[in-house]
Design an enzyme around this catalytic site. Structure first.
Site, PDB file in Angstrom:
ATOM      1  N   GLU A 166      33.790   2.831  82.674  1.00 17.03           N
ATOM      2  CA  GLU A 166      34.456   2.245  83.831  1.00 17.03           C
ATOM      3  C   GLU A 166      34.718   0.753  83.666  1.00 17.03           C
ATOM      4  O   GLU A 166      34.035   0.069  82.909  1.00 17.03           O
ATOM      5  CB  GLU A 166      33.621   2.486  85.097  1.00 17.03           C
ATOM      6  CG  GLU A 166      33.497   3.955  85.456  1.00 17.03           C
ATOM      7  CD  GLU A 166      32.695   4.198  86.716  1.00 17.03           C
ATOM      8  OE1 GLU A 166      33.123   5.060  87.508  1.00 17.03           O
ATOM      9  OE2 GLU A 166      31.646   3.552  86.911  1.00 17.03           O
ATOM     10  N   CYS A 173      28.370  -4.925  91.508  1.00 15.21           N
ATOM     11  CA  CYS A 173      27.420  -5.206  90.438  1.00 15.21           C
ATOM     12  C   CYS A 173      26.340  -4.135  90.356  1.00 15.21           C
ATOM     13  O   CYS A 173      25.690  -3.804  91.342  1.00 15.21           O
ATOM     14  CB  CYS A 173      26.778  -6.570  90.689  1.00 15.21           C
ATOM     15  SG  CYS A 173      25.580  -7.056  89.439  1.00 15.21           S
TER      16      CYS A 173
END
Length: 357
Positions: free
Chosen positions: A89, A345
């Site tokens: 990703e 994150c």
């Protein structure tokens, strides 16, 4: 198996192709004109040369399989390798940008784009707060696969050639554990896509013995350290790597990092409720970073499936940041982009193609 043309630096192609000026022409087609077929380059090249390129090289080696869009305009991309079908990703972060017109002093509003690229499929570091490690480590990404993430994202969003990107190595994987390919990708970002090294940030969990190797490459990139704790016991519980490279070991190497004037090393600090978000932790962090030209980027923990940690309150984050800023240590709270699509994150991981992202 044919080599990907995106795996070659300009210098490497100049040595390989004859006459050598063909390399610069080829780079223009690849990185300025986004051509994805050698046949589309016939304006510059002879049929024989195009036949040579088709015989010796391949172009795209990854493809976009899924895209999810956040309410804030950010996008998460699932890529598939065309060679082994493994997936990884990357994220496009869209932010507002303000600049001052030098002639009129007027404030100009626009947008800036940051691509958060992956450098590995999975990760070997095993940070307990990170979703990436759940899938284990599969393999390193080639420079070409790193480069194509940015190329395909820029192409998918119809961003003009002259639109500069910021690149952050904060996706899947530990950049310093794939240093050769990461450094090659940085060089190609610079010479091919014309992205200044000042716009490129390499974030590491603290592989201390490779920090001086990266510094020795003289690439001019920005360094970010994932710190996340102020004592070795807590950091080792979050990041097993700390048992090999403890806090002081990492900071000793950071102190040697070459910094341009006005530049600072970024320390990323993940705030986790009731673990490392107290005012006492802020005081210890201030002491730890004393003497280092640094700035602290606070990240509020982003929940994910199976995590035992909790996100702290914004109030505690502001208290933490306000204390550091009051003592002269620059500190910001990172805005959690793409949280609604699990692209913030610590939320990226390899997925099977049958899984929805």
């Amino acid at each position: 198996m044919k080599a990907s043309i995106y795996d070659f630096t300009l210098d490497e192609l100049s040595q390989l192709l004859k006459p050598s000026f063909r390399a610069k022409q080829l780079y223009l087609w690849l990185y300025a004109k986004y051509k994805t077929s050698f046949k589309d380059m016939q304006n510059n090249f002879s049929k024989d040369f195009i036949a040579y390129l088709e015989r010796e090289f391949t172009l795209r080696t990854i493809e976009i399989t899924h895209v999810r869009k956040s309410v804030d305009g950010s996008k998460k991309y699932l890529f598939k390798s065309l060679r082994d079908n493994h997936t990884f990703e990357a994220v496009l972060l869209k932010m507002k940008d303000k600049k001052i017109d030098e002639k009129t002093n007027a404030i100009l509003e626009g947008e800036k784009y940051t691509v958060c690229v992956s450098c590995q499929i999975g990760c070997q570091v095993g940070c307990s707060f990170c979703f990436t490690q759940k899938g284990g480590f599969v393999r390193n990404l080639k420079a070409s696969e790193i480069i194509q993430q940015a190329l395909l994202i820029k192409e998918d969003n119809n961003l003009p050639i002259e639109k500069a990107l910021n690149i952050v190595f904060m996706g899947m994987g530990e950049p310093l554990n794939n240093l050769d390919e990461v450094c090659k990708a940085i060089e190609i970002f610079n010479t091919g896509m014309q992205i200044s090294p000042r716009r490129i940030t390499v974030s590491t969990s603290g592989v201390a013995d490779k920090i001086p190797i990266l510094a020795g490459k003289n690439l001019g990139v920005q360094l970010a350290i994932s710190l996340h704790a102020v004592d070795d016991k807590t950091r080792s519980s979050l990041m097993p790597l700390n048992k090999k490279y403890n806090i002081e070991c990492v900071l000793n190497e950071v102190r040697k990092w070459p910094l341009e004037q006005r530049k600072r090393v970024m320390f990323e600090y993940l705030l986790i409720k009731d673990l490392n978000d107290s005012l006492d932790c802020a005081k210890k962090l201030l002491k730890l970073l004393n003497g280092i030209k640094s700035k602290v980027n606070l990240i509020l923990f982003n929940p994910h499936e199976g995590s035992k940690f909790e996100r702290p309150s914004l109030e505690s984050a502001r208290m933490f940041a306000d204390f550091l800023n009051s003592k002269g240590l620059l500190c910001t709270i990172r805005e959690s982009k793409a949280l609604d699509i699990e692209a913030a994150c610590g939320q990226l991981r390899e997925k099977k193609l049958s899984q929805q992202i």
